[in-house]
Design a protein around this motif. Structure first.
Motif, PDB file in Angstrom:
ATOM      1  N   ARG A  81     -38.535  45.502 -12.860  1.00  0.00           N
ATOM      2  CA  ARG A  81     -37.131  44.903 -12.537  1.00  0.00           C
ATOM      3  C   ARG A  81     -36.532  45.251 -10.884  1.00  0.00           C
ATOM      4  N   GLN A  82     -36.799  46.596 -10.872  1.00  0.00           N
ATOM      5  CA  GLN A  82     -36.440  46.913  -9.605  1.00  0.00           C
ATOM      6  C   GLN A  82     -37.192  46.069  -8.514  1.00  0.00           C
ATOM      7  N   GLN A  83     -38.554  45.911  -8.658  1.00  0.00           N
ATOM      8  CA  GLN A  83     -39.516  45.090  -7.897  1.00  0.00           C
ATOM      9  C   GLN A  83     -39.006  43.771  -7.532  1.00  0.00           C
ATOM     10  N   LEU A  84     -38.643  43.261  -8.956  1.00  0.00           N
ATOM     11  CA  LEU A  84     -38.108  41.650  -8.858  1.00  0.00           C
ATOM     12  C   LEU A  84     -36.727  41.561  -7.838  1.00  0.00           C
ATOM     13  N   ALA A  85     -36.077  42.576  -7.813  1.00  0.00           N
ATOM     14  CA  ALA A  85     -34.682  42.348  -7.397  1.00  0.00           C
ATOM     15  C   ALA A  85     -34.823  42.014  -5.771  1.00  0.00           C
ATOM     16  N   ARG A  86     -36.098  42.192  -5.217  1.00  0.00           N
ATOM     17  CA  ARG A  86     -36.146  41.605  -3.775  1.00  0.00           C
ATOM     18  C   ARG A  86     -36.594  40.323  -3.764  1.00  0.00           C
ATOM     19  N   TYR A  87     -36.566  39.550  -4.689  1.00  0.00           N
ATOM     20  CA  TYR A  87     -36.817  37.979  -4.562  1.00  0.00           C
ATOM     21  C   TYR A  87     -35.402  37.453  -5.301  1.00  0.00           C
ATOM     22  N   PRO A  88     -34.824  36.797  -3.997  1.00  0.00           N
ATOM     23  CA  PRO A  88     -33.467  36.313  -4.116  1.00  0.00           C
ATOM     24  C   PRO A  88     -33.375  35.028  -5.337  1.00  0.00           C
ATOM     25  N   ALA A  89     -34.512  34.559  -5.314  1.00  0.00           N
ATOM     26  CA  ALA A  89     -34.389  33.303  -6.408  1.00  0.00           C
ATOM     27  C   ALA A  89     -34.457  33.633  -7.882  1.00  0.00           C
ATOM     28  N   ILE A  90     -34.712  34.916  -8.199  1.00  0.00           N
ATOM     29  CA  ILE A  90     -34.801  35.603  -9.514  1.00  0.00           C
ATOM     30  C   ILE A  90     -33.479  36.226  -9.957  1.00  0.00           C
ATOM     31  N   LYS A  91     -32.885  35.886 -11.137  1.00  0.00           N
ATOM     32  CA  LYS A  91     -31.658  36.199 -11.553  1.00  0.00           C
ATOM     33  C   LYS A  91     -31.764  36.789 -12.932  1.00  0.00           C
ATOM     34  N   MET A  92     -31.314  37.991 -13.219  1.00  0.00           N
ATOM     35  CA  MET A  92     -31.696  38.761 -14.578  1.00  0.00           C
ATOM     36  C   MET A  92     -30.108  38.519 -15.075  1.00  0.00           C
ATOM     37  N   VAL A  93     -30.118  38.272 -16.390  1.00  0.00           N
ATOM     38  CA  VAL A  93     -28.974  38.221 -16.991  1.00  0.00           C
ATOM     39  C   VAL A  93     -29.184  38.685 -18.488  1.00  0.00           C
ATOM     40  N   ASN A  94     -28.286  39.689 -18.644  1.00  0.00           N
ATOM     41  CA  ASN A  94     -28.310  40.264 -20.141  1.00  0.00           C
ATOM     42  C   ASN A  94     -27.523  39.480 -21.166  1.00  0.00           C
ATOM     43  N   ALA A  95     -28.288  38.732 -21.720  1.00  0.00           N
ATOM     44  CA  ALA A  95     -27.833  37.793 -22.826  1.00  0.00           C
ATOM     45  C   ALA A  95     -28.675  37.215 -23.763  1.00  0.00           C
ATOM     46  N   ARG A  96     -28.263  36.783 -24.898  1.00  0.00           N
ATOM     47  CA  ARG A  96     -29.123  36.156 -25.762  1.00  0.00           C
ATOM     48  C   ARG A  96     -29.013  34.465 -25.873  1.00  0.00           C
ATOM     49  N   ALA A  97     -30.390  33.970 -26.181  1.00  0.00           N
ATOM     50  CA  ALA A  97     -30.325  32.535 -25.940  1.00  0.00           C
ATOM     51  C   ALA A  97     -30.100  32.106 -27.279  1.00  0.00           C
ATOM     52  N   ASP A  98     -28.952  31.232 -27.750  1.00  0.00           N
ATOM     53  CA  ASP A  98     -28.763  30.628 -28.885  1.00  0.00           C
ATOM     54  C   ASP A  98     -29.355  29.308 -29.395  1.00  0.00           C
ATOM     55  N   ASN A  99     -29.620  28.548 -28.242  1.00  0.00           N
ATOM     56  CA  ASN A  99     -29.980  27.263 -28.636  1.00  0.00           C
ATOM     57  C   ASN A  99     -30.551  26.537 -27.256  1.00  0.00           C
ATOM     58  N   ILE A 100     -31.623  25.623 -27.567  1.00  0.00           N
ATOM     59  CA  ILE A 100     -32.191  24.943 -26.621  1.00  0.00           C
ATOM     60  C   ILE A 100     -32.174  23.427 -26.761  1.00  0.00           C
ATOM     61  N   SER A 101     -31.842  22.771 -25.926  1.00  0.00           N
ATOM     62  CA  SER A 101     -31.828  21.217 -26.403  1.00  0.00           C
ATOM     63  C   SER A 101     -32.377  20.498 -24.832  1.00  0.00           C
ATOM     64  N   GLY A 102     -32.608  19.097 -24.822  1.00  0.00           N
ATOM     65  CA  GLY A 102     -33.033  18.328 -24.055  1.00  0.00           C
ATOM     66  C   GLY A 102     -34.523  18.233 -23.880  1.00  0.00           C
ATOM     67  N   THR A 103     -35.071  17.846 -23.026  1.00  0.00           N
ATOM     68  CA  THR A 103     -36.351  17.409 -22.505  1.00  0.00           C
ATOM     69  C   THR A 103     -36.787  17.931 -21.146  1.00  0.00           C
TER      70      THR A 103
END
Length: 297
Positions: free
Chosen positions: A62-84
């Motif tokens: 995670r420390q190494q990934l922090a140098r990539y500005p396009a990556i965002k880490m979020v401490n959260a659960r995914a409850d639903n996925i929809s769409g195509t």
């Protein structure tokens, strides 16, 4: 809109994020911080990280990934996925809706501990599943194997590379005469009866309590409880699965894409073979690479 939302931020998810971040694709990683191997004190067989605590490897990643500005880490659960494809929506446990062109599922599985005193408490120390992960450290000691079905005979053959002292615990299974004869020919004792408790004496010692007969002590006990996905998102999406001896795995093609276009899967969730940090990492990397390539104009 993100390019990719990754659900599950352990080894597979972070490996996918690394490839996507290096390709400058916008990525959000949703993670609840409960990796499957959190019960293990050390992670073995991981090139460059052998004998490190798995939590330390993930922290460094995670420390190494922090140098990539396009990556965002979020401490959260995914409850639903929809769409195509090209327009997926993910609803988080915090009530936030995120959008992305692709989704990678890497939320892993959980081991379902049987209702046996000492089983869950000793999981990862005296009761372990993988000889490749921990066998070297207990080589030449007295091993025990909890029989889980005909596939356990493969384990009996496999364990010979590490030890010549093995006891099989039938644990109430109906073991056929031909398998009993095979075990006898290999001089592998078979102990019938159901396991009613497991007591530990030190890091690698287990006393197996049985409903019939005396207790049996071994230095380490190998067991393969059934697993289940740590979330049910694949069910709500209707993704195809494959049956394994211990549970289900998501079905993917050679590009790690599931039966729904635009949704990829990696790690133990999609691994019907031998789960490990190494396989989770390469599967995650492949999912990230192929997700990126699928978005090329």
């Amino acid at each position: 809109m993100d390019d990719v939302i990754i659900i599950g931020g352990s080894f597979a998810g972070l490996a996918a994020a690394l490839q996507l971040g290096r390709a400058r694709r916008k990525v959000t990683v949703l993670d609840t911080g409960l990796p499957r191997n959190r019960f293990a004190g050390r992670s073995h067989g991981v090139l460059g990280h052998d004998d490190k605590p798995p939590s330390a490897i993930l922290t460094e990643a995670r420390q190494q990934l922090a140098r990539y500005p396009a990556i965002k880490m979020v401490n959260a659960r995914a409850d639903n996925i929809s769409g195509t494809i090209d327009n997926f929506s993910v609803l988080t446990g915090d009530g936030e809706t995120l959008s992305a062109r692709r989704v990678i599922l890497s939320y892993g599985v959980v081991d379902q501990m049987p209702d046996v005193p000492g089983y869950a408490e000793n999981w990862g120390t005296s009761v372990i599943p993988c000889p490749y992960c921990d066998g070297f450290e207990v080589a030449d000691q007295h091993w025990g194997l909890v029989w889980s079905g005909p596939q356990s005979m493969n384990q009996v053959r496999l364990f010979h590379d590490w030890t010549d002292r093995l006891t099989v615990f039938g644990n109430g299974h109906d073991i056929t005469p031909d398998i009993r004869a095979d075990l006898a020919g290999r001089q592998v004792p078979l102990v019938d009866g159901r396991i009613t408790g497991i007591a530990r004496h030190g890091d690698h010692n287990a006393t197996i309590k049985l409903d019939t007969g005396p207790d049996v002590a071994v230095d380490i006990l190998f067991a393969h409880p059934r697993t289940k996905p740590s979330a049910s998102l694949h069910d709500s999406l209707g993704l195809a699965t494959v049956n394994t001896p211990t549970g289900i795995a998501l079905k993917t093609d050679e590009r790690r894409e599931t039966s729904m276009p635009g949704i990829y899967a990696a790690g133990d969730l999609a691994n019907p073979g031998i789960p490990s940090v190494t396989t989770a990492t390469w599967q995650g990397a492949m999912a990230g690479i192929f997700a990126q390539q699928s978005m090329l104009a």
